[in-house]
Structures are given as structure tokens and as C-alpha cells.
Design an enzyme around this catalytic site. Structure first.
Site, mmCIF file in Angstrom:
data_model
loop_
_atom_site.group_PDB
_atom_site.id
_atom_site.type_symbol
_atom_site.label_atom_id
_atom_site.label_comp_id
_atom_site.label_asym_id
_atom_site.label_seq_id
_atom_site.Cartn_x
_atom_site.Cartn_y
_atom_site.Cartn_z
ATOM 1 N N PRO A 145 0.874 -0.977 -0.006
ATOM 2 C CG PRO A 145 -0.603 -1.341 1.257
ATOM 3 C CD PRO A 145 0.386 -2.191 0.987
ATOM 4 N NE ARG A 146 1.184 5.593 -4.051
ATOM 5 C CZ ARG A 146 2.111 6.084 -4.979
ATOM 6 N NH1 ARG A 146 3.182 5.393 -5.861
ATOM 7 N NH2 ARG A 146 2.407 7.387 -5.061
ATOM 8 C CD GLN A 147 0.682 8.929 0.063
ATOM 9 O OE1 GLN A 147 -0.156 9.227 0.375
ATOM 10 N NE2 GLN A 147 1.313 10.012 -1.191
ATOM 11 C CB THR A 148 1.458 2.299 4.680
ATOM 12 O OG1 THR A 148 2.273 1.357 3.256
ATOM 13 C CG2 THR A 148 0.181 2.394 4.317
ATOM 14 N N GLY A 149 4.313 3.615 4.873
ATOM 15 C CA GLY A 149 5.380 3.965 6.049
ATOM 16 C C GLY A 149 6.035 2.168 5.757
ATOM 17 C CG LEU A 150 3.951 -1.173 5.322
ATOM 18 C CD1 LEU A 150 2.312 -1.522 4.633
ATOM 19 C CD2 LEU A 150 4.456 -2.111 6.472
ATOM 20 N N GLY A 152 7.503 0.908 0.051
ATOM 21 C CA GLY A 152 7.383 0.352 -1.409
ATOM 22 C C GLY A 152 7.966 0.279 -2.579
ATOM 23 C CB SER A 154 13.375 0.805 -0.352
ATOM 24 O OG SER A 154 12.499 0.134 0.595
ATOM 25 C CG ASP A 198 12.806 1.725 4.997
ATOM 26 O OD1 ASP A 198 13.191 1.516 6.898
ATOM 27 O OD2 ASP A 198 12.181 2.316 4.860
#
Length: 386
Positions: A145-150, A152, A154, A198
Site C-alpha cells: 500500500p502506498r504511503q504506509t511507511g512499509l 514500497g 525501496s 529499510d
């Protein structure tokens, strides 16, 4: 996309598609005829973030819930294939275009793939690593999911980098500890501001303790990264929102204050880094009550440094939803998603799930990825060269 961004993407494309004669290096024989595909997984910062940007320490884990994959196919021409959704340039109407930008942003993955190719090629040239001249096409998929600090972005770069090292058969020539910095360098090409945490997690996989102490970084060119047994982790849950705020805004003022020598920020960031050190001990001893306390302290310190305005109301509410039922909660990264731990077990998890549903948040059990290092990777570790 603004004029500067378009110009940068064009320059990257020209540098990749039209290398100079001296950059067209030969050697290593022909590439494999088979298709190469690699995945990189979403990352959860368990403790210590965001101190990786400030010579601190962190503990992170990879999760198989979300991932990005890159596919490399031998080709007569070098092609970067746009994604039909994330790199969309054809719309049914003006409102369709605007809605797409509001939900997905301006940037897809094509620029990430191009930047990865550039940084990979530049590094190999600088290190005298010969590359054959055969071409390929790169395409990607992602469900992070975009803009979730997960992490994406990288994840796409990491997966692409893995494809390139295998296509050119140079996995044994680029040390594992160096790869996270190269992945970060590709993102820096595009103006993305971030730390190494990350990229280390996504290169190594599993559960990783990281020490970014400055003297060690200066001496080795990388941090000290230690993989921990994933069985040390208690059950964790991931909470995220459909439309979180942009996590990229979080570092802005704190970074400058740290550079300016602000004592409050410096001391607070040292405390955040120490949470990872304490967390490593807590995990090894399976002291989960201590782990819960450390997770809560991590967010509280971050909140005091960044302030509620920078963190955003939705992000704070995701944390509070868990805390109202007694769960330990903190950001997975810079905001947009939260990692939660219920020390009281399944009954508390049920309360958390109900609380998230009422607040309109998604919640899923965390599925941890094992180590991603293969035998060749392990041989490149500095600890195995001594």
C-alpha cells in the site's frame, strides 16, 4: 510531475539507453536465457526508528503480507516496462486523472528501475566489475500500500538490484553489506530522503538488528548488521489506513535541528537508538512485557520530537486505537501504518480487531519472512572473510 522531475527522468533514461563506449564493458560471458524474477518484501521497523538516519540502532523485520517483484527477461533492446496501473498515462477523463493522482501520487516505478540500472552500472564500473553487453527488459508488480511507511519504493529497487546481480552473474562480487547503500543511492538519484534501515531489512530478510554508529560506518563503509532468529518474535499485527498522510514529510524539521546541534533532538534520538539495544536483549530473553514497554516508548519519543502536526491525525489515531485496548503500538516507519503487539493474547487481539474496524482501519496478522541470504551472499559477508 514538474519540469525538474521530468528532466531528471529523461537524463536517467538517456544514460541507461545510450552508454558511452567506455561504459560498454565486456566479460563474464552471455547471460542466462531464462527469465529472472525477485521479490522484496514490506518492512516493519520494530524498534529504534528513525535513528538509522542519525547514526543510531534499529530492529526491523520483513513481512510476506506485502511485496514488490521485478521480472527481468533477456531482450534485443533494453526496455523499462511501465506498469499498467502505477505508471498510468492514459485516462478516461480529467476527473479520472485527478482522482488517480490524489490516490496514487505522481510517481510510479519506472523511474526507480531506471535509477537502479544507473547506480548498479556506475558501481560496477568504479569497482572494475566487467559486465556483458546483452540487453533485457524490466517490469514490476507491487501490492505494498502506498504511503504506509512499509518501504514500497525501496522494495522495487531492491528486487530490481537482485535481478541485475543475477543477470550479470556478479552476486559474489558485490558484498551483502554494501547492497543497501547502493539501493539507497538509487533512491537518492530521485530525491528520496531516507536511511539505510529499510534497505538492510529488505536485502537480508528475516529479523535484523542494525548498528549505524558513525565510527563503524566510517571504518567499514556500512553498519553492523546481525540477523536474529525470527522465532524470538511474539505475534504482531499490522494496522494501516486506506489514505494515510505522506510519510515523507516526517523527517523535515527534525533532521535540520539535529544537524544544527539541537540538544533535545540529539538526546531524544540517542534514547530512541538505545531502545533497539534494549529490545535486542528483550527479544533474546523473550521478555515480551519489556518489548511492549519499549515499543510504546519509541512512539512517545518520536511524537515529542516531531509534534502532532507533522505526524498527522490519522497516523496518531492508528496508534491510539491500539492503546485504548492495551496494545503496544508504534509506527512501522515514518507514518501511514502501525505495528501492534497484544501482550494479553488472543482476547486482546479480538478487541483490537473490533477497535480497528470501528475506526475504519485495516488490520492483519504479521507474517514474517525468513532470511533471504543464499550461500553466495553469506560468503560475501565481512565476518566470513576474516
Amino acid at each position: 510531475m514538474g519540469l525538474w522531475e521530468r528532466s531528471k527522468v529523461r537524463r536517467l533514461c538517456n544514460e541507461i539507453m545510450n552508454p558511452s563506449e567506455e561504459e560498454r564493458m565486456e566479460g563474464n560471458g552471455p547471460p542466462p536465457a531464462t527469465i529472472i524474477e525477485h521479490k522484496a518484501y514490506a518492512r516493519i521497523g520494530l524498534l529504534g526508528n528513525p535513528s538509522d538516519v542519525y547514526h543510531g540502532r534499529t530492529i526491523s523485520l520483513n513481512i510476506s503480507n506485502f511485496w514488490a517483484s521485478v521480472r527481468l527477461e533477456p531482450s534485443s533492446d533494453l526496455k523499462i516496462v511501465p506498469h499498467p496501473t502505477h505508471d498510468l498515462v492514459k485516462f478516461t477523463s480529467l476527473s479520472h486523472l485527478v482522482n488517480r493522482l490524489e490516490n496514487e501520487g505522481y510517481y510510479g516505478g519506472v523511474r526507480l528501475l531506471m535509477a537502479t540500472c544507473k547506480v548498479f552500472t556506475k558501481y560496477c564500473k568504479e569497482q572494475g566489475i566487467n559486465l556483458h553487453n546483452n540487453n533485457f527488459s524490466l517490469s514490476y508488480e507491487t501490492n505494498i500500500p502506498r504511503q504506509t511507511g512499509l518501504s514500497g519504493s525501496s522494495a522495487i529497487v531492491c528486487a530490481a538490484f537482485s535481478c541485475l546481480v543475477d543477470f550479470y552473474k556478479v552476486r559474489d562480487k558485490i558484498d551483502v553489506e554494501i547492497r543497501p547503500q547502493l539501493i539507497l543511492n538509487a533512491e537518492k538519484e530521485l530525491g528520496i530522503v531516507a536511511g539505510l534501515q529499510d534497505r538492510v531489512a529488505q536485502v537480508y530478510g528475516g529479523l535484523v538488528y542494525m548498528d549505524f554508529e558513525k565510527s563503524k560506518m566510517d571504518e567499514c563503509g556500512h553498519g553492523i548488521y546481525t540477523q536474529l532468529d525470527t522465532s524470538l518474535l511474539p505475534p504482531l499485527h499490522l494496522i494501516y489506513a486506506e489514505n494515510p498522510s505522506d510519510s515523507g514529510k516526517v523527517h523535515s524539521t527534525v533532521r535540520q535541528r539535529w544537524l544544527d546541534g539541537d540538544k533535545f533532538i540529539i538526546l531524544s534520538m540517542e534514547k530512541v537508538a538505545n531502545l533497539a539495544l534494549e529490545g535486542k536483549t528483550a527479544l533474546l530473553e523473550k521478555d515480551y512485557a519489556k518489548l511492549a514497554t519499549l515499543m510504546n516508548q519509541n512512539f512517545d519519543l518520536r511524537r515529542r520530537m516531531f509534534g502532532d502536526a507533522a505526524l498527522g491525525g490519522v497516523n496518531i489515531e492508528m496508534v491510539e486505537v491500539g492503546r485504548r485496548v492495551g496494545a503496544a503500538t508504534k509506527f512501522t516507519g515514518s507514518g501511514g501504518a502501525v505495528v501492534a503487539f497484544c501482550p494479553e493474547g488472543p482476547s486482546q487481539v479480538k478487541l483490537l480487531e473490533e477497535s480497528c474496524k470501528k475506526s475504519g482501519f485495516y488490520i492483519v496478522p504479521v507474517e514474517v519472512v525468513p532470511s533471504l541470504l543464499n550461500e553466495i551472499d553469506i560468503r560475501t559477508l565481512s565476518s566470513n572473510k576474516e
